[in-house]
Design an enzyme around this catalytic site. Structure first.
Site, PDB file in Angstrom:
ATOM      1  N   GLU A   1      -2.183   5.339   3.118  1.00  0.00           N
ATOM      2  CA  GLU A   1      -2.038   3.554   2.748  1.00  0.00           C
ATOM      3  C   GLU A   1      -3.248   3.076   1.624  1.00  0.00           C
ATOM      4  OE1 GLU A   1       0.001   4.905   5.069  1.00  0.00           O
ATOM      5  OE2 GLU A   1       1.653   4.303   4.906  1.00  0.00           O
TER       6      GLU A   1
ATOM      7  N   ASP B   1       0.617  -1.451  -0.168  1.00  0.00           N
ATOM      8  CA  ASP B   1      -0.232  -0.412   0.536  1.00  0.00           C
ATOM      9  C   ASP B   1       0.780   1.279  -0.027  1.00  0.00           C
ATOM     10  OD1 ASP B   1       0.843  -0.047   2.514  1.00  0.00           O
ATOM     11  OD2 ASP B   1      -0.996  -0.805   3.362  1.00  0.00           O
TER      12      ASP B   1
ATOM     13  N   GLU C   1      -1.113  -9.135  -1.065  1.00  0.00           N
ATOM     14  CA  GLU C   1      -1.625  -8.085  -0.050  1.00  0.00           C
ATOM     15  C   GLU C   1      -2.701  -7.179  -0.320  1.00  0.00           C
ATOM     16  OE1 GLU C   1       0.342  -5.348   3.239  1.00  0.00           O
ATOM     17  OE2 GLU C   1       1.167  -7.076   3.627  1.00  0.00           O
TER      18      GLU C   1
ATOM     19  N   HIS D   1      13.490   4.199  12.207  1.00  0.00           N
ATOM     20  CA  HIS D   1      13.524   4.644  11.078  1.00  0.00           C
ATOM     21  C   HIS D   1      14.159   5.832  10.621  1.00  0.00           C
ATOM     22  CE1 HIS D   1      10.908   5.535   7.624  1.00  0.00           C
ATOM     23  NE2 HIS D   1      10.789   4.494   7.738  1.00  0.00           N
TER      24      HIS D   1
HETATM   25  C1  UD1 Z   1       7.318   4.655   3.733  1.00  0.00           C
HETATM   26  C2  UD1 Z   1       5.380   4.292   2.607  1.00  0.00           C
HETATM   27  C3  UD1 Z   1       4.875   3.204   4.020  1.00  0.00           C
HETATM   28  C4  UD1 Z   1       5.906   2.142   4.669  1.00  0.00           C
HETATM   29  C5  UD1 Z   1       7.130   2.529   4.729  1.00  0.00           C
HETATM   30  C6  UD1 Z   1       8.091   1.416   6.048  1.00  0.00           C
HETATM   31  C7  UD1 Z   1       4.681   6.415   1.690  1.00  0.00           C
HETATM   32  C8  UD1 Z   1       3.717   7.318   1.194  1.00  0.00           C
HETATM   33  N1  UD1 Z   1       4.722   5.307   2.888  1.00  0.00           N
HETATM   34  O1  UD1 Z   1       7.221   5.107   5.204  1.00  0.00           O
HETATM   35  O2  UD1 Z   1       3.345   3.062   4.094  1.00  0.00           O
HETATM   36  O3  UD1 Z   1       4.966   2.110   6.146  1.00  0.00           O
HETATM   37  O4  UD1 Z   1       7.927   3.075   4.388  1.00  0.00           O
HETATM   38  O5  UD1 Z   1       9.292   2.177   6.707  1.00  0.00           O
HETATM   39  O6  UD1 Z   1       4.603   4.935   0.830  1.00  0.00           O
HETATM   40  N2  UD1 Z   1      14.697   7.742   4.761  1.00  0.00           N
HETATM   41  C9  UD1 Z   1      15.800   7.506   4.186  1.00  0.00           C
HETATM   42  N3  UD1 Z   1      16.711   6.328   3.950  1.00  0.00           N
HETATM   43  C10 UD1 Z   1      16.028   5.309   3.773  1.00  0.00           C
HETATM   44  C11 UD1 Z   1      13.883   5.656   3.741  1.00  0.00           C
HETATM   45  C12 UD1 Z   1      13.723   5.991   4.491  1.00  0.00           C
HETATM   46  O7  UD1 Z   1      16.627   7.900   5.182  1.00  0.00           O
HETATM   47  O8  UD1 Z   1      16.449   4.494   3.572  1.00  0.00           O
HETATM   48  C13 UD1 Z   1      14.479   8.508   5.065  1.00  0.00           C
HETATM   49  C14 UD1 Z   1      14.349   9.966   4.363  1.00  0.00           C
HETATM   50  O9  UD1 Z   1      14.359  11.540   4.919  1.00  0.00           O
HETATM   51  C15 UD1 Z   1      12.379  10.458   4.011  1.00  0.00           C
HETATM   52  C16 UD1 Z   1      11.939   9.763   4.864  1.00  0.00           C
HETATM   53  O10 UD1 Z   1      12.758   8.888   5.477  1.00  0.00           O
HETATM   54  O11 UD1 Z   1      11.978  11.309   2.967  1.00  0.00           O
HETATM   55  C17 UD1 Z   1      10.587   9.266   4.921  1.00  0.00           C
HETATM   56  O12 UD1 Z   1      10.371   8.143   4.002  1.00  0.00           O
HETATM   57  P1  UD1 Z   1       9.153   7.201   3.272  1.00  0.00           P
HETATM   58  O13 UD1 Z   1       9.461   6.639   1.715  1.00  0.00           O
HETATM   59  O14 UD1 Z   1       8.827   9.515   1.912  1.00  0.00           O
HETATM   60  O15 UD1 Z   1       8.393   7.647   4.016  1.00  0.00           O
HETATM   61  P2  UD1 Z   1       8.503   5.862   5.106  1.00  0.00           P
HETATM   62  O16 UD1 Z   1       7.513   6.744   6.916  1.00  0.00           O
HETATM   63  O17 UD1 Z   1       9.631   5.652   5.130  1.00  0.00           O
HETATM   64  N1  UDP Z   2      11.850  -4.571  10.358  1.00  0.00           N
HETATM   65  C1  UDP Z   2      13.670  -4.847  10.312  1.00  0.00           C
HETATM   66  N2  UDP Z   2      14.678  -3.992  10.627  1.00  0.00           N
HETATM   67  C2  UDP Z   2      13.766  -2.915  11.432  1.00  0.00           C
HETATM   68  C3  UDP Z   2      12.058  -2.753  11.672  1.00  0.00           C
HETATM   69  C4  UDP Z   2      11.503  -3.673  10.740  1.00  0.00           C
HETATM   70  O1  UDP Z   2      14.284  -5.531   9.039  1.00  0.00           O
HETATM   71  O2  UDP Z   2      15.198  -1.827  12.115  1.00  0.00           O
HETATM   72  C5  UDP Z   2      10.936  -5.037   9.465  1.00  0.00           C
HETATM   73  C6  UDP Z   2      10.434  -5.900   9.993  1.00  0.00           C
HETATM   74  O3  UDP Z   2      10.748  -6.744  10.663  1.00  0.00           O
HETATM   75  C7  UDP Z   2       9.316  -6.110   8.721  1.00  0.00           C
HETATM   76  C8  UDP Z   2       9.132  -4.622   7.727  1.00  0.00           C
HETATM   77  O4  UDP Z   2      10.528  -4.062   8.308  1.00  0.00           O
HETATM   78  O5  UDP Z   2       9.445  -7.633   8.417  1.00  0.00           O
HETATM   79  C9  UDP Z   2       8.578  -4.014   8.720  1.00  0.00           C
HETATM   80  O6  UDP Z   2       8.143  -2.856   8.228  1.00  0.00           O
HETATM   81  P1  UDP Z   2       8.057  -1.150   8.212  1.00  0.00           P
HETATM   82  O7  UDP Z   2       7.918  -1.249   9.366  1.00  0.00           O
HETATM   83  O8  UDP Z   2       9.181   0.011   7.902  1.00  0.00           O
HETATM   84  O9  UDP Z   2       6.688  -1.126   7.237  1.00  0.00           O
HETATM   85  P2  UDP Z   2       5.436  -1.249   7.443  1.00  0.00           P
HETATM   86  O10 UDP Z   2       5.204  -2.850   7.944  1.00  0.00           O
HETATM   87  O11 UDP Z   2       4.346  -0.418   8.614  1.00  0.00           O
HETATM   88  O12 UDP Z   2       4.479  -1.081   6.425  1.00  0.00           O
END
Ligand code: UD1
Ligand code: UDP
Length: 370
Positions: A131, A95, A117, A241
């Site tokens: 999402e 999502d 999913e 995160h």
């Molecule tokens: C995204 C997804 C969310 C999912 C989550 C899993 C969308 C809108 N959101 O949220 O559904 O649950 O991923 O983790 O698609 N960043 C880094 N390095 C990375 C990843 C993230 O620096 O490898 C930082 C960056 O500043 C980025 C911010 O995290 O701008 C947010 O990342 P983004 O992909 O926009 O949203 P998530 O909150 O990670």
């Molecule tokens: N996960 C990981 N390392 C972390 C935190 C989460 O590998 O430090 C894994 C976790 O086992 C799960 C997935 O990441 O399979 C969940 O990702 P996240 O919580 O970022 O996204 P969501 O599931 O909420 O979309």
């Protein structure tokens, strides 16, 4: 047959990896993997763990990018890949914004879409945000809906989707989990080996949901801090995160509290093994809500709604929202009341038998043979 998969974030990569592996085992299927790079480090960690080399990496990552940036950049990149490869089916998972853009790009080229999913719903378009809307929009243009559970199928039937296009396969997260957790696992990070999992109460905390950013996340972290700070036998491990908005709030609330151990996002293997060792999980993650019940770990779900009611119904998870007092009360109970804890600490796996990837690939082959 040519099958393309698009994914962009950590959880999509974890849940697509078993399907990539299964597709690559088939002689009669050409598999194309395209990553958008919506996440960068967090995606690359998973690609490494599962040894997946993408055929295309759109590398759209920019720190602090907006939903519009992610949507537009991935849509334009995916369009070119699909034009060149023209797959029979495009698979998307979950999502995220990558999923929405991927499905839309395929729809514009009238390429068949398989949604892995499918059918998860909270009923609230703003939670999780964005999402819930992504799932609904992707559902509308999907040809094959691969649902983890029957409850997901029922959601789609209520929305008028045809039963013949819906398949219950379980969740591929269970396929992935089957291979990772080992009782004698040793962490690369000595901080995690040094914890006394038997005699102390170790809490694993994760939080990243967009709708929790700001005051709700402050409430969550403050409730955890205030409940544990005078309990010397309780520690919190928090793999944070990479979103700087999450990091800022975490530091604001937890700095100076020795019992909170901040670590970088963990690789998938150590993360699931850590989950297997801790006392309790507190999370707003979707995937973690699916994994913890299989490992018999009670979870406090830090959200007002969940699309994963199966864990709540099996009483391994409690939906505690983002209210300071409610979170403290539930945490206190699980720390102090052994019978309340024991009632929740039983292994339950409502999300499949670990054969979802195999089932999905078989369904795709059967459809192609028709
Ligand atoms: C995204 C997804 C969310 C999912 C989550 C899993 C969308 C809108 N959101 O949220 O559904 O649950 O991923 O983790 O698609 N960043 C880094 N390095 C990375 C990843 C993230 O620096 O490898 C930082 C960056 O500043 C980025 C911010 O995290 O701008 C947010 O990342 P983004 O992909 O926009 O949203 P998530 O909150 O990670
Ligand atoms: N996960 C990981 N390392 C972390 C935190 C989460 O590998 O430090 C894994 C976790 O086992 C799960 C997935 O990441 O399979 C969940 O990702 P996240 O919580 O970022 O996204 P969501 O599931 O909420 O979309």
């Amino acid at each position: 047959m040519k099958i393309a998969l698009i994914f962009g974030t950590r959880p999509e990569a974890i849940k697509m990896a078993p399907i990539v592996k299964e597709l690559k085992r088939q002689d009669d299927i050409e598999t194309i993997v395209c990553v958008t790079g919506q996440h960068r480090e967090m995606l690359d960690q998973v690609l490494d763990v599962f040894n997946i080399e993408p055929d295309y990496d759109l590398d759209i990552f920019k720190p602090g990018q907006s939903l519009t940036d992610i949507t537009v950049n991935s849509l334009q990149g995916i369009e070119k890949v699909l034009e060149k490869e023209n797959p029979d089916v495009l698979l998307v998972q979950g999502d995220t914004t990558t999923v929405f853009s991927g499905a839309l790009a395929a729809f514009y080229q009238q390429i068949k879409i398989g949604h892995v999913e499918a059918g998860l719903r909270t009923g609230n378009i703003y939670s999780p945000y964005p999402e819930e809307a992504n799932r609904k929009m992707v559902g509308t243009i999907t040809n094959y809906h691969f649902c983890p559970t029957d409850a997901n199928r029922q959601n789609l039937l209520k929305e008028g989707y045809k039963d013949e296009d819906i398949y219950i396969t379980g969740n591929t997260v269970i396929d992935a989990l089957k291979y990772t957790v080992k009782d004698d696992y040793v962490f690369a990070d000595e901080k995690l080996n040094a914890l006394d999992y038997e005699n102390e109460k170790i809490i694993l905390l994760t939080s990243h949901r967009r709708e929790n950013l700001g005051q709700p996340m402050k409430n969550i972290f403050s409730a955890v801090r205030d409940e544990i700070k005078d309990r010397k036998d309780v520690k919190v491990v928090f793999p944070i995160h990479l979103n700087p908005k999450v990091r800022d709030i975490a530091h604001e609330v937890f700095d100076g509290i020795d019992q909170v151990i901040f670590i970088e996002p963990l690789d998938y293997l150590p993360f699931t093994n850590l989950m297997n060792k801790v006392y309790l999980v507190m999370t707003d993650s979707g995937g973690v809500q699916e994994e913890a019940p299989s490992l018999g770990k009670p979870i406090l779900v830090l959200r007002n709604e969940t699309e994963r009611m199966e864990g709540i119904e099996a009483n391994t998870a409690r939906l505690v929202g983002t209210d300071y007092e409610v979170i403290r009360k539930n945490l206190r109970e699980l720390l102090d009341d052994k019978s309340a804890y024991d009632q929740m600490a039983h292994a339950q796996n409502p999300y499949g038998d670990g054969t979802a990837a195999e089932q999905i690939v078989k369904i795709l082959k059967d459809l192609a043979a028709k």
